[in-house]
Design a protein around this motif. Structure first.
Motif, PDB file in Angstrom:
ATOM      1  N   PRO A  68       0.821  -1.232   0.000  1.00  0.00           N
ATOM      2  CA  PRO A  68       0.000   0.000   0.000  1.00  0.00           C
ATOM      3  C   PRO A  68       0.849   1.273   0.000  1.00  0.00           C
ATOM      4  N   HIS A  69       1.960   1.271   0.743  1.00  0.00           N
ATOM      5  CA  HIS A  69       2.844   2.439   0.774  1.00  0.00           C
ATOM      6  C   HIS A  69       3.505   2.647  -0.587  1.00  0.00           C
ATOM      7  N   TYR A  70       3.926   1.561  -1.212  1.00  0.00           N
ATOM      8  CA  TYR A  70       4.522   1.646  -2.540  1.00  0.00           C
ATOM      9  C   TYR A  70       3.532   2.242  -3.534  1.00  0.00           C
ATOM     10  N   ARG A  71       2.290   1.829  -3.438  1.00  0.00           N
ATOM     11  CA  ARG A  71       1.279   2.353  -4.361  1.00  0.00           C
ATOM     12  C   ARG A  71       1.050   3.843  -4.168  1.00  0.00           C
ATOM     13  N   VAL A  72       1.144   4.317  -2.923  1.00  0.00           N
ATOM     14  CA  VAL A  72       1.034   5.752  -2.665  1.00  0.00           C
ATOM     15  C   VAL A  72       2.150   6.495  -3.393  1.00  0.00           C
ATOM     16  N   MET A  73       3.378   6.017  -3.260  1.00  0.00           N
ATOM     17  CA  MET A  73       4.511   6.677  -3.892  1.00  0.00           C
ATOM     18  C   MET A  73       4.411   6.617  -5.416  1.00  0.00           C
ATOM     19  N   CYS A  74       3.928   5.491  -5.950  1.00  0.00           N
ATOM     20  CA  CYS A  74       3.767   5.386  -7.405  1.00  0.00           C
ATOM     21  C   CYS A  74       2.713   6.366  -7.900  1.00  0.00           C
ATOM     22  N   ALA A  75       1.644   6.541  -7.148  1.00  0.00           N
ATOM     23  CA  ALA A  75       0.601   7.491  -7.527  1.00  0.00           C
ATOM     24  C   ALA A  75       1.172   8.905  -7.585  1.00  0.00           C
ATOM     25  N   TRP A  76       2.034   9.232  -6.637  1.00  0.00           N
ATOM     26  CA  TRP A  76       2.671  10.551  -6.647  1.00  0.00           C
ATOM     27  C   TRP A  76       3.586  10.682  -7.869  1.00  0.00           C
ATOM     28  N   ALA A  77       4.279   9.608  -8.212  1.00  0.00           N
ATOM     29  CA  ALA A  77       5.217   9.652  -9.342  1.00  0.00           C
ATOM     30  C   ALA A  77       4.482   9.865 -10.662  1.00  0.00           C
ATOM     31  N   ARG A  78       3.238   9.421 -10.723  1.00  0.00           N
ATOM     32  CA  ARG A  78       2.523   9.423 -12.000  1.00  0.00           C
ATOM     33  C   ARG A  78       1.558  10.601 -12.157  1.00  0.00           C
TER      34      ARG A  78
END
Length: 215
Positions: free
Chosen positions: A204-214
């Motif tokens: 879930p934390h990784y997905r948060v960071m990926c959302a910010w990256a995109r």
């Protein structure tokens, strides 16, 4: 890459050095706490550009580093935990799930957003490998520093700045640019329940960071 540029004074994992060793060098001086380290880095930055590369293995915000998010410009690089976790475990079989670090990374990124009033830049490692020049150019624009194509390659070799964690940087020492690692590991999230549990915890934390990256 930042070492190759030659226009920044580079510090390699000084906050984790405080946690592990209780001290870290800053120029000719020594910091023994996160707060002291921040003050010394701020002093150095008055005279030259300073770049700090750090991991989020530890909870710096909860161990005396509350001001970290307020100092400097924060950027983050994130990589698929499916690959990170087996690699970390191979180097440190005594690791805890928390040390994988995605939770700490999100907490620091959110605190940096509050401190600066804008979302920090997040780079996906996969994008850096797929389009190195374009990704680095975007990174440089964000920081307001010149894009130096010459810094995208370097001569293989060990670096004094990572002497404390040299065993973690063997592949980097043999590298000459940004390339994918094709290493495989005996223990993965597919066959090790502990690693699988770590993956579920950090996904879930990784997905948060990926959302910010995109965005």
């Amino acid at each position: 890459m930042m070492l190759e540029r030659g226009d920044h004074e580079v510090y390699h994992e000084p906050f984790s050095s405080i946690v592990v060793q209780g001290h870290t060098p800053v120029g000719e001086r020594t910091a023994t706490s996160h707060d002291e380290l921040l003050k010394l880095l701020e002093e150095r930055a008055r005279e030259r550009r300073v770049f700090v590369k750090e991991t989020t293995e530890y909870d710096y915000l909860g161990s005396g580093g509350e001001r970290i998010a307020e100092v400097g410009v924060h950027t983050f690089i994130v990589r698929d935990p499916r690959q990170v976790i087996p690699s970390h475990y191979a180097m440190n079989p005594d690791m805890t799930c928390t040390e994988v670090g995605y939770g700490h990374q999100v907490a620091l990124a959110r605190r940096a957003q509050v401190a600066s009033g804008q979302r920090p830049l997040v780079i996906e490692a996969e994008d850096l490998l797929a389009d190195t020049a374009g990704t680095v150019a975007r990174y440089c624009r964000h920081l307001g520093i010149p894009y130096l194509a010459s810094a995208l390659s370097w001569q293989p070799g060990d670096q004094r700045v990572w002497s404390r964690t040299r065993q973690w940087h063997r592949e980097a020492a043999h590298s000459s640019g940004f390339t994918s690692s094709h290493r495989t590991y005996a223990q993965t999230i597919a066959n090790n329940e502990f690693l699988a549990a770590c993956y579920r915890q950090h996904l879930p934390h990784y997905r948060v960071m990926c959302a910010w990256a995109r965005t």
